[in-house]
Design a protein around this motif. Structure first.
Motif, PDB file in Angstrom:
ATOM      1  N   GLY A 163       0.723  -1.011  -0.101  1.00  0.00           N
ATOM      2  CA  GLY A 163       0.134   0.018   0.038  1.00  0.00           C
ATOM      3  C   GLY A 163       0.833   1.183  -0.157  1.00  0.00           C
ATOM      4  O   GLY A 163       0.211   2.289  -0.219  1.00  0.00           O
ATOM      5  N   ARG A 164       2.114   1.085   0.036  1.00  0.00           N
ATOM      6  CA  ARG A 164       3.094   2.347   0.088  1.00  0.00           C
ATOM      7  C   ARG A 164       3.966   2.108  -0.866  1.00  0.00           C
ATOM      8  O   ARG A 164       4.554   1.025  -1.448  1.00  0.00           O
ATOM      9  N   ARG A 165       4.387   3.312  -1.573  1.00  0.00           N
ATOM     10  CA  ARG A 165       5.288   3.258  -2.995  1.00  0.00           C
ATOM     11  C   ARG A 165       6.710   3.615  -1.881  1.00  0.00           C
ATOM     12  O   ARG A 165       6.769   4.347  -1.151  1.00  0.00           O
ATOM     13  N   ALA A 170      -0.592  -5.981  -5.603  1.00  0.00           N
ATOM     14  CA  ALA A 170      -1.399  -4.810  -5.253  1.00  0.00           C
ATOM     15  C   ALA A 170      -1.293  -3.798  -6.410  1.00  0.00           C
ATOM     16  O   ALA A 170      -2.149  -3.030  -6.739  1.00  0.00           O
ATOM     17  N   ARG A 171      -0.233  -4.135  -7.537  1.00  0.00           N
ATOM     18  CA  ARG A 171      -0.193  -3.116  -8.545  1.00  0.00           C
ATOM     19  C   ARG A 171      -0.922  -3.577  -9.818  1.00  0.00           C
ATOM     20  O   ARG A 171      -1.211  -2.699 -10.761  1.00  0.00           O
ATOM     21  N   ILE A 196      -5.806  -9.980  -1.101  1.00  0.00           N
ATOM     22  CA  ILE A 196      -4.272 -10.108  -1.423  1.00  0.00           C
ATOM     23  C   ILE A 196      -3.849 -10.944  -0.314  1.00  0.00           C
ATOM     24  O   ILE A 196      -2.938 -11.696  -0.450  1.00  0.00           O
ATOM     25  N   THR A 197      -3.770 -10.599   1.012  1.00  0.00           N
ATOM     26  CA  THR A 197      -3.112 -11.094   2.024  1.00  0.00           C
ATOM     27  C   THR A 197      -3.876 -12.641   2.014  1.00  0.00           C
ATOM     28  O   THR A 197      -2.830 -13.521   2.363  1.00  0.00           O
ATOM     29  N   ALA A 198      -4.896 -12.945   1.968  1.00  0.00           N
ATOM     30  CA  ALA A 198      -5.541 -14.222   1.868  1.00  0.00           C
ATOM     31  C   ALA A 198      -4.896 -14.920   0.662  1.00  0.00           C
ATOM     32  O   ALA A 198      -4.427 -16.289   0.819  1.00  0.00           O
ATOM     33  N   LEU A 199      -4.751 -14.432  -0.534  1.00  0.00           N
ATOM     34  CA  LEU A 199      -4.236 -15.318  -1.652  1.00  0.00           C
ATOM     35  C   LEU A 199      -2.677 -15.617  -1.364  1.00  0.00           C
ATOM     36  O   LEU A 199      -2.341 -16.670  -1.563  1.00  0.00           O
TER      37      LEU A 199
END
Length: 249
Positions: free
Chosen positions: A18-20, A77-78, A36-39
């Motif tokens: 969530g941060r760049r 996330a991207r 995403i976390t579950a995946l």
């Protein structure tokens, strides 16, 4: 005495999901972050089951495992589209079939998890090519499985797909189609919606020279058909038809 840069102000420090790296926060909806976390958790749990003897050696500490999971999560996330269950199962199956006794590296794992054309409801390249060839004579009348198939066929050229007779030319046309189709698949997977106007006006998007060349080819084909020449000919048939048209000379 100069101060040593700390992890908090370094432009290249590792950042959480969530941060760049520039320091700007990229907001991720909570439900997407949970997905995403579950995946990622599912994938690493399966990898541990697939590689029971080497998993702990590949990720020797809790911190190393956390860092690895976070790298995968940051990459996912991207992506506009997360891997489906089908994609995950396919990736894990491919990993098992390699015969390796060690888990894949993070870059290898990310590459395996990359969504495919089928995940976006698109045909694979081979099926798309067959569809384009089979319906190149009347592209406007066909109900295409996906707009990308028609766009790729249009980019190759409907005239070429319906008038090419040399067998040696077909592999080159197929490679051109695959290149165009792959680019369109990537655009769709990146979240772009292919616009309908891209399918309209093949003639309108042509240059004046291209229009003249196409008109010349079509006129020649019409003259050949008027002379009784078949729609498709090999070189020997062409010479026979030409000699007949010239009165046997």
């Amino acid at each position: 005495m100069s101060a040593t840069p700390s992890a908090s102000n370094s432009p290249t420090h590792t950042t959480p999901v969530g941060r760049r790296t520039s320091g700007k926060t990229s907001q991720i909806p909570p439900e997407r972050k949970e997905a995403i976390t579950a995946l990622v958790s599912k994938v690493f749990t399966r990898l541990e089951a697939i590689f029971p003897r080497t998993f702990s050696s590949a990720f020797p500490t809790v911190d190393m495992l956390k860092l690895s999971r976070r790298e995968v999560a940051q990459e996912l996330a991207r992506w506009p589209m997360l891997p489906t269950n089908q994609t995950i199962e396919r990736a894990l199956s491919e990993i098992k079939r390699t015969g390796n006794t060690w888990p894949p590296t993070i870059p290898e794992l990310i590459a395996k998890l990359q969504p495919s054309a089928e995940d976006a409801g698109m045909p694979n390249s081979a099926d798309a090519w067959r569809e384009a060839v089979n319906h190149a004579h009347h592209p406007a009348e066909h109900c295409w499985r996906h707009e990308a198939v028609r766009l790729a066929g249009q980019a190759v050229g409907w005239w070429e797909l319906t008038h090419t007779t040399a067998q040696s030319t077909w592999p080159r046309l197929e490679r051109r189609f695959e290149k165009h189709y792959a680019a369109l698949v990537n655009r769709v997977l990146a979240g772009e919606e292919l616009q309908a106007q891209g399918l309209i006006g093949h003639e309108g998007s042509e240059t004046r020279g291209a229009k003249a060349e196409r008109a010349s080819r079509e006129a020649a084909q019409q003259q050949a058909e008027a002379a009784g020449m078949p729609h498709r000919m090999n070189p020997e048939q062409g010479m026979r038809s030409l000699r007949a048209a010239l009165g046997g000379r």
